[in-house]
Design an enzyme around this catalytic site. Sequence first.
Site, PDB file in Angstrom:
ATOM      1  N   LYS A   1       0.844  -1.203   0.000  1.00 32.73           N
ATOM      2  CA  LYS A   1       0.000   0.000   0.000  1.00 32.73           C
ATOM      3  C   LYS A   1       0.874   1.246   0.000  1.00 32.73           C
ATOM      4  O   LYS A   1       1.538   1.561   0.983  1.00 32.73           O
ATOM      5  CB  LYS A   1      -0.906   0.048   1.242  1.00 32.73           C
ATOM      6  CG  LYS A   1      -1.959   1.131   1.070  1.00 32.73           C
ATOM      7  CD  LYS A   1      -2.524   1.649   2.361  1.00 32.73           C
ATOM      8  CE  LYS A   1      -1.856   2.872   2.888  1.00 32.73           C
ATOM      9  NZ  LYS A   1      -1.945   4.076   2.075  1.00 32.73           N
TER      10      LYS A   1
ATOM     11  N   GLY B   1       6.341   4.781   8.820  1.00 28.92           N
ATOM     12  CA  GLY B   1       5.493   5.961   8.926  1.00 28.92           C
ATOM     13  C   GLY B   1       5.651   6.599  10.290  1.00 28.92           C
ATOM     14  O   GLY B   1       6.686   6.454  10.943  1.00 28.92           O
TER      15      GLY B   1
ATOM     16  N   VAL C   1       0.880   6.268  14.208  1.00 31.59           N
ATOM     17  CA  VAL C   1       0.190   5.184  13.479  1.00 31.59           C
ATOM     18  C   VAL C   1       0.893   3.845  13.760  1.00 31.59           C
ATOM     19  O   VAL C   1       0.240   2.813  13.906  1.00 31.59           O
ATOM     20  CB  VAL C   1       0.106   5.487  11.970  1.00 31.59           C
ATOM     21  CG1 VAL C   1      -0.509   4.315  11.216  1.00 31.59           C
ATOM     22  CG2 VAL C   1      -0.705   6.750  11.718  1.00 31.59           C
ATOM     23  N   GLY C   2       2.224   3.888  13.899  1.00 31.41           N
ATOM     24  CA  GLY C   2       2.981   2.663  14.190  1.00 31.41           C
ATOM     25  C   GLY C   2       2.487   1.976  15.457  1.00 31.41           C
ATOM     26  O   GLY C   2       2.376   0.749  15.510  1.00 31.41           O
TER      27      GLY C   2
ATOM     28  N   GLU D   1       9.271   1.068  11.186  1.00 28.58           N
ATOM     29  CA  GLU D   1      10.286   2.108  10.934  1.00 28.58           C
ATOM     30  C   GLU D   1       9.571   3.435  11.111  1.00 28.58           C
ATOM     31  O   GLU D   1       8.749   3.822  10.268  1.00 28.58           O
ATOM     32  CB  GLU D   1      10.850   1.984   9.513  1.00 28.58           C
ATOM     33  CG  GLU D   1      11.588   0.686   9.243  1.00 28.58           C
ATOM     34  CD  GLU D   1      12.958   0.614   9.912  1.00 28.58           C
ATOM     35  OE1 GLU D   1      13.344   1.574  10.609  1.00 28.58           O
ATOM     36  OE2 GLU D   1      13.628  -0.408   9.750  1.00 28.58           O
TER      37      GLU D   1
ATOM     38  N   CYS E   1      13.163  10.725   7.796  1.00 31.01           N
ATOM     39  CA  CYS E   1      13.210  10.248   9.181  1.00 31.01           C
ATOM     40  C   CYS E   1      14.626  10.337   9.739  1.00 31.01           C
ATOM     41  O   CYS E   1      14.804  10.420  10.947  1.00 31.01           O
ATOM     42  CB  CYS E   1      12.701   8.819   9.241  1.00 31.01           C
ATOM     43  SG  CYS E   1      13.507   7.753   8.055  1.00 31.01           S
TER      44      CYS E   1
ATOM     45  N   GLU F   1       9.267  15.960  16.040  1.00 30.96           N
ATOM     46  CA  GLU F   1       9.748  15.770  14.674  1.00 30.96           C
ATOM     47  C   GLU F   1       9.009  16.759  13.771  1.00 30.96           C
ATOM     48  O   GLU F   1       7.817  16.613  13.538  1.00 30.96           O
ATOM     49  CB  GLU F   1       9.460  14.326  14.227  1.00 30.96           C
ATOM     50  CG  GLU F   1      10.006  14.027  12.852  1.00 30.96           C
ATOM     51  CD  GLU F   1       9.646  12.645  12.362  1.00 30.96           C
ATOM     52  OE1 GLU F   1       8.493  12.198  12.578  1.00 30.96           O
ATOM     53  OE2 GLU F   1      10.513  11.996  11.739  1.00 30.96           O
TER      54      GLU F   1
HETATM   55  P1  TAP Z   1       1.727   8.055   8.463  1.00 31.52           P
HETATM   56  O1  TAP Z   1       0.656   9.050   8.505  1.00 31.52           O
HETATM   57  O2  TAP Z   1       1.980   7.239   9.669  1.00 31.52           O
HETATM   58  O3  TAP Z   1       1.426   7.135   7.202  1.00 31.52           O
HETATM   59  C1  TAP Z   1       2.273   6.119   6.792  1.00 31.52           C
HETATM   60  C2  TAP Z   1       1.501   5.083   6.007  1.00 31.52           C
HETATM   61  O4  TAP Z   1       0.570   4.448   6.882  1.00 31.52           O
HETATM   62  C3  TAP Z   1       0.669   5.661   4.852  1.00 31.52           C
HETATM   63  O5  TAP Z   1       0.661   4.757   3.786  1.00 31.52           O
HETATM   64  C4  TAP Z   1      -0.697   5.760   5.490  1.00 31.52           C
HETATM   65  O6  TAP Z   1      -1.747   5.764   4.547  1.00 31.52           O
HETATM   66  C5  TAP Z   1      -0.734   4.516   6.319  1.00 31.52           C
HETATM   67  N1  TAP Z   1      -1.729   4.526   7.413  1.00 31.52           N
HETATM   68  C6  TAP Z   1      -2.281   5.590   8.020  1.00 31.52           C
HETATM   69  N2  TAP Z   1      -3.169   5.174   8.951  1.00 31.52           N
HETATM   70  C7  TAP Z   1      -3.168   3.826   8.942  1.00 31.52           C
HETATM   71  C8  TAP Z   1      -3.871   2.822   9.669  1.00 31.52           C
HETATM   72  N3  TAP Z   1      -4.753   3.120  10.621  1.00 31.52           N
HETATM   73  N4  TAP Z   1      -3.622   1.533   9.386  1.00 31.52           N
HETATM   74  C9  TAP Z   1      -2.725   1.192   8.449  1.00 31.52           C
HETATM   75  N5  TAP Z   1      -2.039   2.096   7.702  1.00 31.52           N
HETATM   76  C10 TAP Z   1      -2.234   3.402   7.959  1.00 31.52           C
HETATM   77  O7  TAP Z   1       3.151   8.712   8.130  1.00 31.52           O
HETATM   78  P2  TAP Z   1       3.487   9.748   6.977  1.00 31.52           P
HETATM   79  O8  TAP Z   1       2.999  11.067   7.422  1.00 31.52           O
HETATM   80  O9  TAP Z   1       3.066   9.214   5.661  1.00 31.52           O
HETATM   81  O10 TAP Z   1       5.092   9.693   6.985  1.00 31.52           O
HETATM   82  C11 TAP Z   1       5.852  10.490   7.787  1.00 31.52           C
HETATM   83  C12 TAP Z   1       6.355   9.714   8.995  1.00 31.52           C
HETATM   84  O11 TAP Z   1       7.048   8.531   8.589  1.00 31.52           O
HETATM   85  C13 TAP Z   1       7.383  10.488   9.785  1.00 31.52           C
HETATM   86  O12 TAP Z   1       7.133  10.358  11.158  1.00 31.52           O
HETATM   87  C14 TAP Z   1       8.706   9.817   9.435  1.00 31.52           C
HETATM   88  O13 TAP Z   1       9.719   9.960  10.378  1.00 31.52           O
HETATM   89  C15 TAP Z   1       8.288   8.419   9.265  1.00 31.52           C
HETATM   90  N6  TAP Z   1       9.266   7.707   8.438  1.00 31.52           N
HETATM   91  C16 TAP Z   1      10.087   6.808   9.032  1.00 31.52           C
HETATM   92  C17 TAP Z   1      11.053   6.157   8.273  1.00 31.52           C
HETATM   93  C18 TAP Z   1      11.954   5.162   8.922  1.00 31.52           C
HETATM   94  S1  TAP Z   1      12.743   4.205   7.920  1.00 31.52           S
HETATM   95  N7  TAP Z   1      12.089   5.079  10.213  1.00 31.52           N
HETATM   96  C19 TAP Z   1      11.159   6.415   6.919  1.00 31.52           C
HETATM   97  C20 TAP Z   1      10.309   7.337   6.361  1.00 31.52           C
HETATM   98  C21 TAP Z   1       9.345   7.968   7.132  1.00 31.52           C
HETATM   99  P3  TAP Z   1      -2.358   7.159   4.001  1.00 31.52           P
HETATM  100  O14 TAP Z   1      -1.335   7.738   3.123  1.00 31.52           O
HETATM  101  O15 TAP Z   1      -3.564   6.765   3.272  1.00 31.52           O
HETATM  102  O16 TAP Z   1      -2.641   7.988   5.224  1.00 31.52           O
END
Ligand code: TAP
Length: 454
Positions: A154, A207, A211-212, A229, A263, A356
């Site tokens: 996804k 993410g 959400v994690g 992650e 991240c 963050e």
């Molecule tokens: P999130 O809002 O957590 O979304 C990440 C993914 O999870 C998206 O595909 C999202 O779908 C999906 N999601 C949301 N709610 C969900 C649920 N209830 N059940 C299952 N999946 C769900 O994060 P973001 O805003 O996209 O990304 C930014 C965050 O990611 C930052 O905190 C960043 O630090 C972290 N990140 C961490 C890493 C590593 S490797 N540690 C790498 C990159 C990013 P939708 O798009 O449809 O909401």
Amino acid sequence: MSVTDVINPATEDVVARVEQTSAEETDAAIARAHAALPAWKALAPADRARLLRRFAEAVDADVDHLADLEVRNSGHTIGNARWEAGNVRDVLQYYSAAPERLFGRQIPVPGGVDITFAEPLGVVGVIVPWNFPMPIAGWGFAPALAAGNAVVLKPAELTPLTALRLGELAREAGIPEDVFQVLPGRGSVVGQRFVDNPLVRKVVFTGSTEVGRQIMAGCAAQVKRVTLELGGKNANIVFADADLEKAAASAPYGVFDNAGQDCCARSRILVERGAFEKFMELLEPAVQGVVVGDPASEKTEMGPLISAAHLASVASYVDTETPVAIRGSAPEGPGFWFPPTVVVPREATDRIVTEEVFGPVVTVQTFADEAEAIRLANDSEYGLSGSIWTENLGRAMRVARGVEAGNLSVNSHSSVRYWTPFGGVKQSGLGRELGPDALAAFTETKNVFIATEG
Ligand code: TAP
């Protein structure tokens, strides 16, 4: 059927319209993936390896196209986007060597022989954020497929285009269509089905920490495996004995790359007190030299933020009262732009220091000695990455051992190599991706005892 507009964050134009997968369609895809498992698992290891190499070759032939899609969908600079597509190719290539090396062990036991097998888990659900749509997808699907699992992927709702293209390339390369399926849609619908559908045996989630936590709790209900992650608030520690020119020249790229939506962004610079003034003098031209603008231009080093909502979130950390020390430039007009910004915070407890921001914003604090540097670096709920700048190798190793983070670099801001393990500690995550051990995360060990007596 619901359809979402995909927006170019540099221009705010609609670049595509994408159909969202429903909960019922997600369950049907998971059922097809499950049905495809026996044939995929039974494939000779060399044949699975060959298919993964073909997939890598198809990605390689499509690098420019994938990069162009990412520039338009995510606002990534063209240079970064080419690297990201190349990273998918390289990760597939790396794990294509795995199917022929997935062997178990023979363990001495009385009365027979004991052998172990590395069995695939089954259907693996990979959930990807919007900040690095291609590499993060590849870090999950490449080792999962190599280990003999089927994958449902996804992409983030905001950035589905390159994932959809990777799905097409997999099919062109001969990966069976039900073995690797890309399901664009909402996290709360498609992602949630990965957590709730018992046919999915592992969720690979990248993410936000928020959400994690929900994913982990949901997976606990079925004792489902999970790799997390999550977020980061990483320290860039600069000692007075460091090559300050090099440290200051590198610092903007350690945090403003991908507009700080990383991240691993080194978003807290910690400088030894005696070197603070000199470091700030060197940092100013380095920050102002960052080329911000049209991501399609070869010269651009930083593009826009991903969305209007994210721009508002980043901007909320910097108001007229914020002690901004250095501010770079950003285009005016359409697009979600925010300039590179350096803040010398009043208090270590300020929100800009502890949360963050996930944008091109960095704070600079000072420390007195090694012990205080480690204490400040660890004063965070996160523990993903960080850098240490010093010419003293012993100190570099002491500080690296003292900092609670999964990925550290000395005299560098490098974070990710596909052949070394990657992942966080504390609330930055659980488990490791990449490197030679990642296969263990996509297999389970089966132990078989064969009695040889009487
Ligand atoms: P999130 O809002 O957590 O979304 C990440 C993914 O999870 C998206 O595909 C999202 O779908 C999906 N999601 C949301 N709610 C969900 C649920 N209830 N059940 C299952 N999946 C769900 O994060 P973001 O805003 O996209 O990304 C930014 C965050 O990611 C930052 O905190 C960043 O630090 C972290 N990140 C961490 C890493 C590593 S490797 N540690 C790498 C990159 C990013 P939708 O798009 O449809 O909401």
